[in-house]
Enzyme design. Structure first.
Site, mmCIF file in Angstrom:
data_model
loop_
_atom_site.group_PDB
_atom_site.id
_atom_site.type_symbol
_atom_site.label_atom_id
_atom_site.label_comp_id
_atom_site.label_asym_id
_atom_site.label_seq_id
_atom_site.Cartn_x
_atom_site.Cartn_y
_atom_site.Cartn_z
ATOM 1 C CG ASN A 146 -2.026 -1.087 1.035
ATOM 2 O OD1 ASN A 146 -2.652 -1.218 -0.022
ATOM 3 N ND2 ASN A 146 -2.179 -1.899 2.053
ATOM 4 N NE ARG A 149 -7.910 6.268 0.439
ATOM 5 C CZ ARG A 149 -8.591 5.146 0.693
ATOM 6 N NH1 ARG A 149 -8.428 4.087 -0.061
ATOM 7 N NH2 ARG A 149 -9.425 5.093 1.702
ATOM 8 C CE1 TYR A 201 1.159 5.287 7.638
ATOM 9 C CE2 TYR A 201 -0.922 5.386 6.429
ATOM 10 C CZ TYR A 201 -0.106 4.780 7.371
ATOM 11 O OH TYR A 201 -0.545 3.673 8.051
ATOM 12 C CG ASN A 254 7.768 1.550 5.587
ATOM 13 O OD1 ASN A 254 7.208 0.717 6.305
ATOM 14 N ND2 ASN A 254 7.293 2.773 5.396
ATOM 15 C CB ALA A 308 0.317 -4.178 6.698
ATOM 16 C CG ASP A 345 12.300 -16.941 9.165
ATOM 17 O OD1 ASP A 345 12.575 -16.549 10.316
ATOM 18 O OD2 ASP A 345 11.500 -17.880 8.933
ATOM 19 C CG HIS A 389 7.770 1.796 10.680
ATOM 20 N ND1 HIS A 389 7.080 0.917 9.893
ATOM 21 C CD2 HIS A 389 8.579 1.057 11.471
ATOM 22 C CE1 HIS A 389 7.428 -0.310 10.197
ATOM 23 N NE2 HIS A 389 8.353 -0.267 11.148
ATOM 24 C CG LEU A 390 6.243 6.914 5.788
ATOM 25 C CD1 LEU A 390 5.100 6.456 4.892
ATOM 26 C CD2 LEU A 390 6.932 8.128 5.198
ATOM 27 C CB SER A 391 3.010 6.516 11.272
ATOM 28 O OG SER A 391 3.027 5.098 11.257
ATOM 29 N NE ARG A 432 -0.916 4.659 12.928
ATOM 30 C CZ ARG A 432 -0.890 4.275 11.641
ATOM 31 N NH1 ARG A 432 0.263 4.037 11.032
ATOM 32 N NH2 ARG A 432 -2.017 4.128 10.984
ATOM 33 N NE ARG A 453 -1.586 0.925 12.454
ATOM 34 C CZ ARG A 453 -1.899 0.568 11.200
ATOM 35 N NH1 ARG A 453 -1.002 0.003 10.423
ATOM 36 N NH2 ARG A 453 -3.105 0.803 10.718
HETATM 37 O O1 CA2 Z 1 4.307 4.225 9.250
HETATM 38 C C1 CA2 Z 1 4.654 3.414 8.397
HETATM 39 O O2 CA2 Z 1 5.542 3.655 7.573
HETATM 40 C C2 CA2 Z 1 3.937 2.064 8.296
HETATM 41 O O3 CA2 Z 1 4.899 1.075 7.937
HETATM 42 C C3 CA2 Z 1 2.898 2.229 7.212
HETATM 43 C C4 CA2 Z 1 2.000 1.008 7.048
HETATM 44 C C5 CA2 Z 1 1.424 0.567 8.383
HETATM 45 O O4 CA2 Z 1 0.706 -0.651 8.222
HETATM 46 C C6 CA2 Z 1 2.504 0.370 9.440
HETATM 47 O O5 CA2 Z 1 1.877 0.042 10.657
HETATM 48 C C7 CA2 Z 1 3.310 1.634 9.615
HETATM 49 C C8 CA2 Z 1 0.839 1.323 6.095
HETATM 50 C C9 CA2 Z 1 1.244 1.770 4.735
HETATM 51 C C10 CA2 Z 1 -0.002 2.091 3.971
HETATM 52 O O6 CA2 Z 1 0.172 3.337 3.340
HETATM 53 C C11 CA2 Z 1 -0.929 4.003 2.898
HETATM 54 C C12 CA2 Z 1 -0.686 5.197 2.285
HETATM 55 C C13 CA2 Z 1 -1.740 5.937 1.828
HETATM 56 C C14 CA2 Z 1 -3.039 5.468 1.974
HETATM 57 C C15 CA2 Z 1 -3.262 4.270 2.593
HETATM 58 C C16 CA2 Z 1 -2.204 3.522 3.068
#
Ligand code: CA2
Length: 146
Positions: free
Chosen positions: A12, A19, A24, A75, A78, A88, A101-103, A108, A112
């Protein structure tokens, strides 16, 4: 020694910029790739930058990095919270790896709070938006210069 660094992106992340910018950020993955290439070039490295929504493809990229790269940024998105296969694969390679990670997942949802990846990498950087990628590169390049 190889002057190539791999930057791998999980499911994603191809949607970045379109979005959920409040979580993000506003940059697209292409913007982030361009920033990483410019930063790495200044430091004398080139980048192989990949995104996949498929777990096995990410495993293949990790194995390729183990054979061809000096270091790896990942990164896992999910898959951070679910993937024994990515854990592994990271354990099986012998180059420094930085999880980014961005966030800030620790702030959260409870699902997570677990990373299957953290145990298999050198270190983790999270919570700085797109700048997490640059901070990760900086950390990796500093390690490689030691
Ligand atoms: O914070 C991060 O970089 C994450 O790896 C982003 C993942 C999330 O599942 C991790 O817990 C933290 C999600 C990436 C999905 O990115 C999107 C971007 C725009 C719209 C929807 C999803």
């Amino acid at each position: 020694m190889s002057k190539t660094l791999y930057i791998l992106n999980g499911p994603n992340l191809n949607l970045l910029g379109n979005r959920e910018p409040e979580i993000y950020g506003a940059k697209t993955l292409n913007d982030i790739e361009a920033d990483c290439r410019a930063f790495a070039k200044d430091a004398g490295y080139d980048i192989i930058f990949k995104q996949s929504n498929i777990e096995g493809e990410i495993v293949n990229h990790i194995q390729d990095a183990g054979s061809n790269a000096a270091g790896l940024i990942i990164n896992p998105a999910a898959y951070t919270h679910t993937s024994v296969a990515i854990h592994d694969a990271l354990k099986a390679i012998d180059i420094p790896c930085v999880e980014i990670h961005l966030s800030q997942p620790a702030k959260r949802e409870s699902f997570r709070q677990i990373s299957f990846v953290s145990q298999a990498v050198t270190g983790t950087i999270s919570g700085f938006g797109a700048n997490s990628y640059i901070l990760g590169l900086q950390a990796l390049i500093n390690l490689l210069r030691k």
